[in-house]
Design a protein around this motif. Structure first.
Motif, short mmCIF file in Angstrom:
data_model
loop_
_atom_site.label_atom_id
_atom_site.label_comp_id
_atom_site.label_asym_id
_atom_site.label_seq_id
_atom_site.Cartn_x
_atom_site.Cartn_y
_atom_site.Cartn_z
N MET A 1 -11.38 -5.02 -12.94
CA MET A 1 -11.18 -3.62 -13.79
C MET A 1 -9.88 -2.76 -13.17
O MET A 1 -9.28 -2.15 -14.12
N LEU A 2 -9.80 -2.83 -11.93
CA LEU A 2 -9.03 -1.90 -11.19
C LEU A 2 -7.72 -2.47 -11.88
O LEU A 2 -6.66 -1.33 -12.10
N ASP A 3 -7.24 -3.49 -12.06
CA ASP A 3 -5.94 -3.93 -12.27
C ASP A 3 -5.54 -3.34 -13.85
O ASP A 3 -4.48 -2.67 -13.95
N VAL A 4 -6.65 -3.25 -14.65
CA VAL A 4 -6.20 -2.82 -16.03
C VAL A 4 -6.18 -1.29 -16.03
O VAL A 4 -5.36 -0.76 -16.69
N VAL A 5 -6.98 -0.57 -15.24
CA VAL A 5 -6.89 0.76 -14.96
C VAL A 5 -5.53 1.13 -14.45
O VAL A 5 -4.60 2.21 -14.81
N ARG A 6 -5.13 0.60 -13.28
CA ARG A 6 -3.83 0.93 -12.57
C ARG A 6 -2.69 0.74 -13.74
O ARG A 6 -1.74 1.35 -13.57
N ASP A 7 -2.65 -0.32 -14.73
CA ASP A 7 -1.77 -0.41 -15.77
C ASP A 7 -1.39 0.91 -16.81
O ASP A 7 -0.51 1.27 -17.07
N ALA A 8 -2.71 1.50 -16.93
CA ALA A 8 -2.89 2.72 -17.82
C ALA A 8 -2.54 3.91 -16.93
O ALA A 8 -1.96 4.72 -17.42
N VAL A 9 -3.14 3.94 -15.73
CA VAL A 9 -3.08 5.15 -14.84
C VAL A 9 -2.47 4.74 -13.42
O VAL A 9 -3.25 4.26 -12.43
N PRO A 10 -1.06 4.49 -13.46
CA PRO A 10 -0.63 4.17 -12.12
C PRO A 10 -1.08 4.84 -10.63
O PRO A 10 -1.15 4.27 -9.63
N GLY A 11 -1.38 6.10 -10.83
CA GLY A 11 -1.81 6.92 -9.70
C GLY A 11 -3.25 6.92 -9.54
O GLY A 11 -3.71 7.54 -8.71
N VAL A 12 -4.04 5.95 -10.15
CA VAL A 12 -5.52 5.97 -9.76
C VAL A 12 -5.55 5.58 -8.20
O VAL A 12 -5.22 4.66 -7.80
N PRO A 13 -6.71 6.62 -7.71
CA PRO A 13 -6.83 6.50 -6.14
C PRO A 13 -7.37 5.17 -6.02
O PRO A 13 -8.82 4.72 -6.51
N TYR A 14 -7.49 4.27 -4.77
CA TYR A 14 -8.08 3.21 -4.50
C TYR A 14 -7.58 2.59 -3.21
O TYR A 14 -6.52 3.30 -2.56
N SER A 15 -8.41 1.97 -2.33
CA SER A 15 -7.88 1.72 -0.98
C SER A 15 -8.31 0.18 -0.57
O SER A 15 -7.49 -0.63 -0.52
N CYS A 16 -9.54 0.19 -0.47
CA CYS A 16 -9.91 -1.17 0.21
C CYS A 16 -9.93 -2.34 -0.80
O CYS A 16 -10.01 -3.55 -0.58
N GLU A 17 -10.29 -2.11 -2.06
CA GLU A 17 -10.56 -2.93 -3.15
C GLU A 17 -11.92 -4.07 -2.88
O GLU A 17 -11.70 -5.13 -3.52
N GLU A 18 -12.65 -3.75 -2.13
CA GLU A 18 -13.77 -4.44 -1.68
C GLU A 18 -15.18 -3.76 -2.01
O GLU A 18 -16.17 -4.34 -1.84
N GLY A 19 -15.19 -2.52 -2.56
CA GLY A 19 -16.10 -1.70 -2.93
C GLY A 19 -16.95 -1.08 -1.57
O GLY A 19 -18.09 -0.75 -1.90
N TYR A 20 -16.23 -0.87 -0.50
CA TYR A 20 -17.08 0.02 0.35
C TYR A 20 -16.56 1.01 0.92
O TYR A 20 -17.07 1.76 1.48
N CYS A 21 -15.33 1.71 0.54
CA CYS A 21 -14.81 2.79 0.85
C CYS A 21 -14.97 3.98 -0.02
O CYS A 21 -15.08 5.05 0.64
N GLY A 22 -15.25 3.84 -1.28
CA GLY A 22 -15.43 4.72 -2.08
C GLY A 22 -14.20 5.65 -2.90
O GLY A 22 -14.47 6.42 -3.42
N SER A 23 -13.22 5.15 -2.51
CA SER A 23 -11.97 5.94 -2.77
C SER A 23 -11.60 5.92 -4.34
O SER A 23 -11.13 6.74 -5.00
#
Length: 67
Positions: free
Chosen positions: A1-23
């Motif tokens: 899902m993150l890849d699709v969201v990043r295409d629509a909203v390039p500045g969406v916050p994320y960090s670990c990409e593994e589901g444990y940081c909460g960003s």
């Protein structure tokens, strides 16, 4: 899902990409999320108000997020 969201909203916050940081926690406006993170409690998962979009999926045919 993150890849699709990043295409629509390039500045969406994320960090670990593994589901444990909460960003990447994102509010769910409609639909039913499927949780695969280690951040949310069981009660938070049941309410379905937020989800970690780096590892989450949609349980319903439509999922509307507050991006």
């Amino acid at each position: 899902m993150l890849d699709v969201v990043r295409d629509a909203v390039p500045g969406v916050p994320y960090s670990c990409e593994e589901g444990y940081c909460g960003s990447c926690e994102t509010r769910v406006l409609a639909g039913i999320p499927e949780h695969h993170d280690t951040v949310l409690s069981e009660d938070e998962r049941r309410t379905g108000r937020t989800m970690m979009i780096c590892v989450g999926r949609a349980r319903s045919s439509r999922l509307v997020l507050d991006l």
